[in-house]
Write a protein that holds these residues in place. Structure first.
Motif, PDB file in Angstrom:
ATOM      1  N   GLU A 159       6.059  -9.117   5.887  1.00  0.00           N
ATOM      2  CA  GLU A 159       7.084  -9.174   4.859  1.00  0.00           C
ATOM      3  C   GLU A 159       6.964  -8.045   3.853  1.00  0.00           C
ATOM      4  O   GLU A 159       7.961  -7.503   3.406  1.00  0.00           O
ATOM      5  CB  GLU A 159       7.014 -10.530   4.142  1.00  0.00           C
ATOM      6  CG  GLU A 159       7.343 -11.684   5.067  1.00  0.00           C
ATOM      7  CD  GLU A 159       7.062 -13.052   4.458  1.00  0.00           C
ATOM      8  OE1 GLU A 159       6.387 -13.124   3.406  1.00  0.00           O
ATOM      9  OE2 GLU A 159       7.501 -14.044   5.053  1.00  0.00           O
ATOM     10  N   VAL A 160       5.737  -7.683   3.483  1.00  0.00           N
ATOM     11  CA  VAL A 160       5.514  -6.663   2.465  1.00  0.00           C
ATOM     12  C   VAL A 160       4.344  -5.785   2.874  1.00  0.00           C
ATOM     13  O   VAL A 160       3.323  -6.280   3.353  1.00  0.00           O
ATOM     14  CB  VAL A 160       5.186  -7.319   1.093  1.00  0.00           C
ATOM     15  CG1 VAL A 160       4.869  -6.275   0.050  1.00  0.00           C
ATOM     16  CG2 VAL A 160       6.334  -8.204   0.642  1.00  0.00           C
ATOM     17  N   LEU A 161       4.500  -4.496   2.663  1.00  0.00           N
ATOM     18  CA  LEU A 161       3.407  -3.544   2.851  1.00  0.00           C
ATOM     19  C   LEU A 161       3.183  -2.828   1.533  1.00  0.00           C
ATOM     20  O   LEU A 161       4.129  -2.326   0.930  1.00  0.00           O
ATOM     21  CB  LEU A 161       3.738  -2.519   3.940  1.00  0.00           C
ATOM     22  CG  LEU A 161       3.812  -3.038   5.356  1.00  0.00           C
ATOM     23  CD1 LEU A 161       4.226  -1.919   6.303  1.00  0.00           C
ATOM     24  CD2 LEU A 161       2.481  -3.605   5.799  1.00  0.00           C
ATOM     25  N   GLU A 162       1.941  -2.780   1.109  1.00  0.00           N
ATOM     26  CA  GLU A 162       1.603  -2.084  -0.124  1.00  0.00           C
ATOM     27  C   GLU A 162       1.429  -0.596   0.164  1.00  0.00           C
ATOM     28  O   GLU A 162       1.262  -0.182   1.311  1.00  0.00           O
ATOM     29  CB  GLU A 162       0.286  -2.640  -0.680  1.00  0.00           C
ATOM     30  CG  GLU A 162       0.338  -4.112  -1.012  1.00  0.00           C
ATOM     31  CD  GLU A 162      -1.029  -4.678  -1.355  1.00  0.00           C
ATOM     32  OE1 GLU A 162      -1.943  -3.896  -1.682  1.00  0.00           O
ATOM     33  OE2 GLU A 162      -1.177  -5.902  -1.289  1.00  0.00           O
ATOM     34  N   LYS A 163       1.442   0.183  -0.902  1.00  0.00           N
ATOM     35  CA  LYS A 163       1.158   1.608  -0.763  1.00  0.00           C
ATOM     36  C   LYS A 163      -0.260   1.756  -0.202  1.00  0.00           C
ATOM     37  O   LYS A 163      -1.166   1.030  -0.607  1.00  0.00           O
ATOM     38  CB  LYS A 163       1.267   2.285  -2.133  1.00  0.00           C
ATOM     39  CG  LYS A 163       1.081   3.777  -2.072  1.00  0.00           C
ATOM     40  CD  LYS A 163       1.238   4.382  -3.450  1.00  0.00           C
ATOM     41  CE  LYS A 163       1.015   5.879  -3.352  1.00  0.00           C
ATOM     42  NZ  LYS A 163       1.114   6.511  -4.661  1.00  0.00           N
TER      43      LYS A 163
END
Length: 186
Positions: free
Chosen positions: A168-172
């Motif tokens: 759902e989400v990927l961080e830097k």
């Protein structure tokens, strides 16, 4: 020591070694999968729901550990920690849903296959101190949470397959563990 949810029933497994011009196979049935000598492979022959800490005692160098399609739903934290599986650990095609912190810690492992499970979460530190790990298969799961620090000290990581998941989400810098070593050329 086994956790309270673990069965005390013996498990069947096969140990294969290279003999004089042949593959020698020995069949075992015990509560602990134990190998003290160098072997080619260990194959889990029974379906089991859970692998608990203390179920494995692999101190002899083992090239392969096969436990595909064995109905495994859970692996307790630390169950594979410090086991001497040197080349490949195959846990694909099971029903694993979560990989806990410390599950695969301090192993000389090169390849880990966790594909085609039902994994939704890989906790921080789940794969820790695996200096020889270069190939990780996590494809075809249901991974929603994969923390950047799920893999710690995996300097040889070269191939990381996480296709067909539900991120759902990927961080830097989410995949910062994928540092390539500079290969020296002649």
């Amino acid at each position: 020591m086994k956790c309270s949810e673990c069965s005390k029933n013996p498990v069947k497994y096969t140990v294969s070694t290279l003999g004089n011009y042949s593959l020698d196979m020995e069949y075992f049935e015990s509560e602990v999968i134990k190998v003290t000598n160098e072997v080619l492979r260990i194959t889990l022959d029974d379906n089991i729901r859970k692998i608990c800490e203390g179920d494995l005692n692999i101190t002899g160098e083992t090239l392969h550990f096969f436990a595909q399609n064995r109905g495994i739903e859970e692996i307790e934290a630390g169950a594979f920690a410090n086991q001497m599986i040197k080349f490949k650990l195959e846990l694909n095609d099971n029903s694993l849903s979560r990989i806990y912190k410390g599950t695969f810690k301090s192993m000389p492992l090169n390849e880990l296959n966790l594909s085609f499970n039902k994994i939704t979460t890989i906790e921080p530190g789940a794969l820790e101190n695996l200096p020889n790990l270069y190939l990780l298969h996590l494809n075809n799961n249901k991974i929603k949470k994969f923390y950047p620090n799920s893999l710690v000290n995996t300097p040889d990581m070269l191939i990381f397959d996480m296709a067909y998941n539900c991120m759902e989400v990927l961080e830097k810098n989410h995949f910062s563990f994928m540092t390539k070593k500079e290969e020296s050329r002649d």
